[in-house]
Design a protein around this motif. Structure first.
Motif, PDB file in Angstrom:
ATOM      1  N   ASP A   1      -2.590   8.251  -4.611  1.00 44.98           N
ATOM      2  CA  ASP A   1      -1.701   8.104  -5.907  1.00 44.98           C
ATOM      3  C   ASP A   1      -0.982   6.354  -5.434  1.00 44.98           C
ATOM      4  N   ARG A   2      -0.693   6.145  -4.097  1.00 46.19           N
ATOM      5  CA  ARG A   2      -0.301   4.979  -3.659  1.00 46.19           C
ATOM      6  C   ARG A   2      -1.561   3.858  -3.906  1.00 46.19           C
ATOM      7  N   ALA A   3      -2.929   4.181  -3.949  1.00 43.14           N
ATOM      8  CA  ALA A   3      -4.058   2.814  -4.149  1.00 43.14           C
ATOM      9  C   ALA A   3      -3.419   2.863  -5.445  1.00 43.14           C
ATOM     10  N   MET A   4      -3.171   3.847  -6.396  1.00 40.69           N
ATOM     11  CA  MET A   4      -3.452   3.256  -8.414  1.00 40.69           C
ATOM     12  C   MET A   4      -2.496   2.097  -7.902  1.00 40.69           C
ATOM     13  N   ALA A   5      -1.643   2.354  -7.728  1.00 43.05           N
ATOM     14  CA  ALA A   5      -0.053   1.288  -7.723  1.00 43.05           C
ATOM     15  C   ALA A   5      -0.712  -0.084  -7.603  1.00 43.05           C
ATOM     16  N   ALA A   6      -1.451   0.087  -6.000  1.00 45.02           N
ATOM     17  CA  ALA A   6      -1.267  -1.127  -5.542  1.00 45.02           C
ATOM     18  C   ALA A   6      -2.422  -1.678  -6.655  1.00 45.02           C
ATOM     19  N   ARG A   7      -3.321  -0.996  -7.164  1.00 45.72           N
ATOM     20  CA  ARG A   7      -4.360  -1.196  -7.925  1.00 45.72           C
ATOM     21  C   ARG A   7      -3.927  -2.405  -9.385  1.00 45.72           C
ATOM     22  N   LYS A   8      -2.344  -1.558  -9.982  1.00 44.54           N
ATOM     23  CA  LYS A   8      -1.902  -2.142 -10.828  1.00 44.54           C
ATOM     24  C   LYS A   8      -1.139  -2.939 -11.010  1.00 44.54           C
ATOM     25  N   ILE A   9      -0.370  -2.816 -10.049  1.00 46.31           N
ATOM     26  CA  ILE A   9       0.498  -4.161  -9.417  1.00 46.31           C
ATOM     27  C   ILE A   9      -0.204  -5.523  -8.645  1.00 46.31           C
ATOM     28  N   CYS A  10      -1.700  -5.615  -9.020  1.00 49.27           N
ATOM     29  CA  CYS A  10      -2.088  -6.451  -8.427  1.00 49.27           C
ATOM     30  C   CYS A  10      -3.013  -6.947  -9.944  1.00 49.27           C
TER      31      CYS A  10
END
Length: 378
Positions: free
Chosen positions: A26-35
Motif C-alpha cells: 500500500d505504501r509503495a503504491m502511494a510512493a509511486r503515485k507521489i513520485c
C-alpha cells in the motif's frame, strides 16, 4: 511535514498512505503515485523544496519495496535530485538497478564511486547504460567481471577507446562470451574486426588441438573454416556492409580474401560482398564489377572472374549460384539471404551438374557447413 505548497499535485491522503499505510504494498503504491505527480508537475522553488523533503523521506523508508517504487518511477526523470539518485544507487541491487541503468542525473563521477564497491548486478546495470564514457568502461575492465565486460562489449553506447579494445583482447582473449559480445555491436573499427576474426580462429584451433587428436592439416582446415564463417557472421552482425570496400581490402592485405571465403559468401547470399571482392581482386571499380557480375549474357561474369585469379574449376559453381540468385527477386537482408540459401539447396543437384566430382565435393563442403548453421537457427 508541510504539503501546502504541493496541494495542487498531492493530497493529504497520499501522504497519509505513504507514512501510515497498512502494509508495504500500500505504501509503495502511494510512493509511486507521489513520485509520478511530482515529476509531472511544474514546480516552483518552494514546491520543489517540499517535494525534495518528501522524496528524501521515501529514500529513507525502511521497506525495500517502497524505495524500489521510487527508483522505478523516477529512473528516467531529470527532476530526481542528484543526491537522492546517489543514495538510491548505493542501495541494495533491486533499488539501485533502475537508476543505475537509466538515470540521467548520475554523473561519470557518481558511477565510478558506485563501481568501487559494486558487485556484478550493479556493474552490469552501469555497463548497459545508453552512454558509458571511456573512463567508466576502463573501470569496468578493471573489475575483471566478465559478465559486466560482456554487457559493455555488446553495448553500442559504451565508448571503447583504442586502449580499452586493447585491454579487452589482452585480458579476456580466452573468454568466448566477451569475444562473442563484441560481434553484437552495430559498428566495429576495421582493426578490431580483423583482430576479432583472427582471435576466434585461433581459439577454435587451440581447442581442437587440445581436445582432439586431429591431424595437423585437418585442424588447419577446420580452423580456416571457422575463420571464414566468423568473417561472414561479422558482415551480418557488425554492420560491415557500411564499408565493404575497406573490409575486403583489409582481408586481402592479410591474405584472407581467399577463393574459399568468396565462394562461401556467395553460397550464403552475400552478393554485395562478392561484388566488392571481385572488384578488389580484378583491379576494377565496384561499379564495373557490378555490371560484369550481373551481366545477363555469358561473357561478363567470365571476364571479371578470370581477372580475379580465382581457380577456373570453381567458375561453374559461381555461375550456377548467381543464376539462381538472378532468377529470384530478393532483398539483401537476413530473410532474403536465408530464402536464397534454401532455394539454392533445393536446386543444387540440377544446378551443379557437370562439375567434376572432386570440385563438387569442395563446393558442397562449404555449402553444407552453412546450411547446417541455418538449420540450427531455425
Amino acid at each position: 511535514m508541510s504539503v501546502v505548497a504541493l496541494r495542487n499535485s498531492l493530497t493529504n491522503d497520499d501522504i497519509r498512505r505513504l507514512v501510515k499505510g497498512e502494509n508495504d504494498e500500500d505504501r509503495a503504491m502511494a510512493a509511486r503515485k507521489i513520485c509520478r505527480r511530482m515529476d509531472a508537475a511544474s514546480l516552483t522553488e518552494v514546491e520543489r523544496t517540499a517535494a525534495r523533503d518528501i522524496l528524501d523521506l521515501i529514500a529513507r523508508d525502511a521497506a525495500e519495496l517502497v524505495r524500489r517504487a521510487m527508483s522505478i518511477t523516477l529512473r528516467q526523470s531529470p527532476n530526481l535530485p542528484r543526491d537522492i539518485a546517489r543514495k538510491l544507487a548505493a542501495d541494495v541491487d533491486s533499488v539501485a538497478t533502475p537508476v543505475l541503468e537509466t538515470s540521467p542525473v548520475l554523473t561519470d563521477e557518481d558511477l565510478l564511486v558506485v563501481l568501487q564497491t559494486a558487485e556484478t548486478t550493479k556493474r552490469c546495470a552501469i555497463a548497459g547504460r545508453s552512454q558509458v564514457a571511456p573512463i567508466v568502461v576502463h573501470e569496468i575492465l578493471d573489475s575483471g567481471d566478465d559478465a559486466a565486460v560482456s554487457v559493455a562489449a555488446s553495448n553500442d553506447g559504451a565508448e571503447f577507446d583504442d586502449a580499452a579494445y586493447q585491454r579487452a583482447f589482452t585480458e579476456f582473449c580466452e573468454n568466448s562470451g566477451v569475444m562473442d559480445a563484441f560481434v553484437a555491436r552495430s559498428q566495429l573499427p576495421l582493426s578490431v574486426t580483423e583482430r576479432l576474426i583472427a582471435h576466434v580462429s585461433d581459439v577454435a584451433l587451440n581447442r581442437l588441438v587440445k581436445t582432439h587428436a586431429l591431424p595437423p592439416q585437418l585442424a588447419v582446415e577446420l580452423s580456416e573454416g571457422a575463420r571464414e564463417r566468423a568473417t561472414l557472421d561479422l558482415v551480418d552482425q557488425a554492420g560491415l556492409a557500411h564499408e565493404p570496400k575497406h573490409f575486403v581490402q583489409q582481408l586481402r592485405l592479410n591474405s584472407r580474401l581467399t577463393p574459399s571465403l568468396i565462394l562461401r559468401a556467395l553460397l550464403r547470399g552475400h552478393i554485395a560482398f562478392v561484388e566488392h571482392a571481385f572488384a578488389e581482386l580484378a583491379g576494377v571499380t565496384h561499379s564495373r564489377a557490378w555490371l560484369l557480375v550481373h551481366d545477363a549474357g555469358p561473357l561478363g561474369l567470365r571476364a571479371v572472374y578470370d581477372r580475379t585469379g580465382m581457380p577456373s574449376r570453381l567458375y561453374p559453381a559461381v555461375r550456377a549460384a548467381l543464376d539462381v540468385y538472378h532468377g529470384m527477386e530478393i532483398p539483401q537482408d537476413d530473410a532474403g539471404r536465408a530464402h536464397f540459401r534454401r532455394a539454392l539447396a533445393e536446386r543444387a543437384i540440377t544446378r551443379f551438374q557437370g562439375i567434376p566430382e572432386e570440385d563438387l565435393d569442395y563446393v558442397m563442403s562449404r555449402f553444407d557447413d552453412d546450411m547446417d548453421a541455418l538449420k540450427a537457427t531455425g
